[in-house]
Design a protein around this motif. Sequence first.
Motif, PDB file in Angstrom:
ATOM      1  N   VAL A  72       0.857  -1.181   0.000  1.00 10.18           N
ATOM      2  CA  VAL A  72       0.000   0.000   0.000  1.00 10.18           C
ATOM      3  C   VAL A  72       0.896   1.235   0.000  1.00 10.18           C
ATOM      4  CG1 VAL A  72      -1.831   1.269   1.185  1.00 10.18           C
ATOM      5  CG2 VAL A  72      -1.744  -1.235   1.334  1.00 10.18           C
ATOM      6  N   PHE A  73       0.768   2.071  -1.033  1.00 14.73           N
ATOM      7  CA  PHE A  73       1.424   3.373  -1.044  1.00 14.73           C
ATOM      8  C   PHE A  73       0.442   4.344  -0.385  1.00 14.73           C
ATOM      9  CE2 PHE A  73       4.186   1.207  -3.839  1.00 14.73           C
ATOM     10  CZ  PHE A  73       5.368   1.943  -3.926  1.00 14.73           C
ATOM     11  N   LEU A  74       0.819   4.879   0.771  1.00 16.77           N
ATOM     12  CA  LEU A  74      -0.156   5.457   1.685  1.00 16.77           C
ATOM     13  C   LEU A  74       0.221   6.859   2.142  1.00 16.77           C
ATOM     14  CD1 LEU A  74      -2.679   4.925   3.475  1.00 16.77           C
ATOM     15  CD2 LEU A  74      -1.147   3.819   5.126  1.00 16.77           C
ATOM     16  N   ASP A  75      -0.667   7.816   1.856  1.00 11.31           N
ATOM     17  CA  ASP A  75      -0.528   9.155   2.414  1.00 11.31           C
ATOM     18  C   ASP A  75      -0.770   9.077   3.928  1.00 11.31           C
ATOM     19  OD1 ASP A  75      -0.228  11.912   2.563  1.00 11.31           O
ATOM     20  OD2 ASP A  75      -2.326  12.309   2.071  1.00 11.31           O
ATOM     21  N   ILE A  76      -0.265  10.042   4.664  1.00 17.16           N
ATOM     22  CA  ILE A  76      -0.408  10.011   6.123  1.00 17.16           C
ATOM     23  C   ILE A  76      -1.469  10.982   6.611  1.00 17.16           C
ATOM     24  CG2 ILE A  76       0.750  10.550   8.305  1.00 17.16           C
ATOM     25  CD1 ILE A  76       3.264   9.315   7.217  1.00 17.16           C
ATOM     26  N   LEU A  98       2.798  -4.825   2.606  1.00 16.63           N
ATOM     27  CA  LEU A  98       3.851  -3.881   2.956  1.00 16.63           C
ATOM     28  C   LEU A  98       3.286  -2.461   2.866  1.00 16.63           C
ATOM     29  CD1 LEU A  98       6.697  -5.523   0.860  1.00 16.63           C
ATOM     30  CD2 LEU A  98       6.439  -5.628   3.350  1.00 16.63           C
ATOM     31  N   ILE A  99       3.912  -1.544   3.576  1.00 11.65           N
ATOM     32  CA  ILE A  99       3.468  -0.152   3.582  1.00 11.65           C
ATOM     33  C   ILE A  99       4.607   0.746   3.114  1.00 11.65           C
ATOM     34  CG2 ILE A  99       2.633   1.776   4.978  1.00 11.65           C
ATOM     35  CD1 ILE A  99       0.589  -0.389   4.778  1.00 11.65           C
ATOM     36  N   ASP A 114       8.310   2.885  13.360  1.00 10.27           N
ATOM     37  CA  ASP A 114       7.811   2.003  14.424  1.00 10.27           C
ATOM     38  C   ASP A 114       6.767   1.021  13.887  1.00 10.27           C
ATOM     39  OD1 ASP A 114       9.431   3.166  16.299  1.00 10.27           O
ATOM     40  OD2 ASP A 114       7.897   4.517  17.086  1.00 10.27           O
ATOM     41  N   LEU A 115       6.078   1.429  12.829  1.00  8.71           N
ATOM     42  CA  LEU A 115       5.059   0.571  12.207  1.00  8.71           C
ATOM     43  C   LEU A 115       5.642  -0.331  11.121  1.00  8.71           C
ATOM     44  CD1 LEU A 115       2.198   3.210  11.979  1.00  8.71           C
ATOM     45  CD2 LEU A 115       2.268   1.208  13.478  1.00  8.71           C
ATOM     46  N   LYS A 116       6.979  -0.396  11.060  1.00  2.00           N
ATOM     47  CA  LYS A 116       7.691  -1.294  10.133  1.00  2.00           C
ATOM     48  C   LYS A 116       7.415  -0.958   8.665  1.00  2.00           C
ATOM     49  CE  LYS A 116       9.082  -3.532  13.773  1.00  2.00           C
ATOM     50  NZ  LYS A 116      10.438  -3.290  14.290  1.00  2.00           N
ATOM     51  N   ALA A 117       7.391   0.323   8.361  1.00  2.00           N
ATOM     52  CA  ALA A 117       7.187   0.727   6.978  1.00  2.00           C
ATOM     53  C   ALA A 117       8.318   0.215   6.097  1.00  2.00           C
ATOM     54  CB  ALA A 117       7.115   2.248   6.877  1.00  2.00           C
ATOM     55  N   ALA A 118       7.979  -0.189   4.880  1.00  6.70           N
ATOM     56  CA  ALA A 118       9.002  -0.633   3.930  1.00  6.70           C
ATOM     57  C   ALA A 118       9.815   0.539   3.414  1.00  6.70           C
ATOM     58  CB  ALA A 118       8.357  -1.376   2.760  1.00  6.70           C
ATOM     59  N   ASP A 119       9.186   1.717   3.342  1.00  9.03           N
ATOM     60  CA  ASP A 119       9.889   2.916   2.894  1.00  9.03           C
ATOM     61  C   ASP A 119       9.078   4.135   3.281  1.00  9.03           C
ATOM     62  OD1 ASP A 119      11.842   4.514   1.738  1.00  9.03           O
ATOM     63  OD2 ASP A 119      12.014   3.268  -0.046  1.00  9.03           O
ATOM     64  N   TYR A 120       9.713   5.300   3.143  1.00  8.82           N
ATOM     65  CA  TYR A 120       9.095   6.564   3.534  1.00  8.82           C
ATOM     66  C   TYR A 120       9.491   7.595   2.488  1.00  8.82           C
ATOM     67  CZ  TYR A 120       7.586  10.234   6.834  1.00  8.82           C
ATOM     68  OH  TYR A 120       6.940  11.272   7.460  1.00  8.82           O
ATOM     69  N   LEU A 121       8.541   7.999   1.658  1.00 10.70           N
ATOM     70  CA  LEU A 121       8.808   8.917   0.555  1.00 10.70           C
ATOM     71  C   LEU A 121       8.268  10.295   0.872  1.00 10.70           C
ATOM     72  CD1 LEU A 121       7.825   6.651  -2.478  1.00 10.70           C
ATOM     73  CD2 LEU A 121      10.113   7.072  -1.567  1.00 10.70           C
ATOM     74  N   ARG A 129      13.830   8.270  -6.904  1.00 10.70           N
ATOM     75  CA  ARG A 129      13.621   7.814  -5.524  1.00 10.70           C
ATOM     76  C   ARG A 129      12.398   6.908  -5.447  1.00 10.70           C
ATOM     77  NH1 ARG A 129      13.207   5.632  -1.642  1.00 10.70           N
ATOM     78  NH2 ARG A 129      13.441   6.298   0.529  1.00 10.70           N
ATOM     79  N   PHE A 130      11.366   7.208  -6.220  1.00 13.12           N
ATOM     80  CA  PHE A 130      10.168   6.387  -6.258  1.00 13.12           C
ATOM     81  C   PHE A 130      10.491   4.990  -6.795  1.00 13.12           C
ATOM     82  CE2 PHE A 130       6.114   4.818  -7.764  1.00 13.12           C
ATOM     83  CZ  PHE A 130       5.240   5.228  -6.776  1.00 13.12           C
ATOM     84  N   ALA A 131      11.290   4.937  -7.857  1.00  9.99           N
ATOM     85  CA  ALA A 131      11.693   3.652  -8.434  1.00  9.99           C
ATOM     86  C   ALA A 131      12.486   2.832  -7.436  1.00  9.99           C
ATOM     87  CB  ALA A 131      12.506   3.876  -9.709  1.00  9.99           C
ATOM     88  N   GLU A 132      13.286   3.494  -6.605  1.00  7.44           N
ATOM     89  CA  GLU A 132      14.053   2.788  -5.574  1.00  7.44           C
ATOM     90  C   GLU A 132      13.113   2.160  -4.549  1.00  7.44           C
ATOM     91  OE1 GLU A 132      16.798   1.326  -2.821  1.00  7.44           O
ATOM     92  OE2 GLU A 132      16.954   1.765  -4.955  1.00  7.44           O
ATOM     93  N   ALA A 133      12.039   2.873  -4.205  1.00  7.88           N
ATOM     94  CA  ALA A 133      11.065   2.322  -3.258  1.00  7.88           C
ATOM     95  C   ALA A 133      10.370   1.100  -3.843  1.00  7.88           C
ATOM     96  CB  ALA A 133      10.032   3.388  -2.885  1.00  7.88           C
TER      97      ALA A 133
END
Length: 275
Positions: A72-76, A98-99, A114-121, A129-133
């Motif tokens: 899930v690519f997720l806005d906060i 994965l988040i 803390d929520l074990k995110a796979a990445d933070y963009l 950078r998006f492709a790296e995620a």
Amino acid sequence: MRVTDVPLRVLAVDDEEPALAELLYLLGEDPRVGTVVPALAAGEALRRLSGAGADASGGSGGEHGGEGFDVVFLDIDMPGLSGLELARLLGAFPAPPLIVFVTAYEDFAVRAFDLKAADYLLKPLRKERFAEAVRRVAELVRAGQGPRPAAPAAPGPAVPALGDQVAVELGGVTRFVPLADITYVEAQGDYARLHTGRGSHLVRIPLSTLEEQWRSRGFVRIHRSRLVALGRIEELRVDGGNLTVRIGDRVLAVSRRNARELRDLLAGRAAGRVR
């Protein structure tokens, strides 16, 4: 077909239509991505993930709870249920996706880790950078850390090489922090926060990796969640059996497990020995 050959199944969530459209465009441009389902609210995303709506393949998610999506690519920052709250709920799923958090704010980073995110963009999104995620997510799925079973003998993600400088990304800008400027390092999940005299920087490198690669550069572990630059220690204090060190205006606790090694290293430095 192997896990690595199957395109990623993605749920994209953002309450702002232009931001969601950009997210969908970038996902659509990546050949590793297959199905992409949009959602304009965290509540809508939760319904899809829990099976109340269509899953990534167009059927019912049913009792499997989110297994229709790999990530899930997720806005906060969203009205109602926030991205962080949604991620916390997904953590209770038997096979959660994965988040990857996508936000304009760095302030949420610690809670995201803390929520074990796979990445933070960080927005605005950069294509590289998006492709790296996406690459990182694909490797995690291949290694069995997503909802799919692991591929046989799958290698884990490569550890980045570290030299005299550390590349730090902030708001689409990559800065190179000299190793000599780092005074101490704190673990934050799978990330590490590098402290310098002018501030701090977050990098996606585990503390154990830094300990191994920077030991020869004079960094030593003083606590299970902290490394310090030996040459930056200004004072060693003992108070009621508790050992601390002072670096600038920061006083850092030393665990009993690491106390003897630290004392020996400081004594060797004071005597002019090279360890």
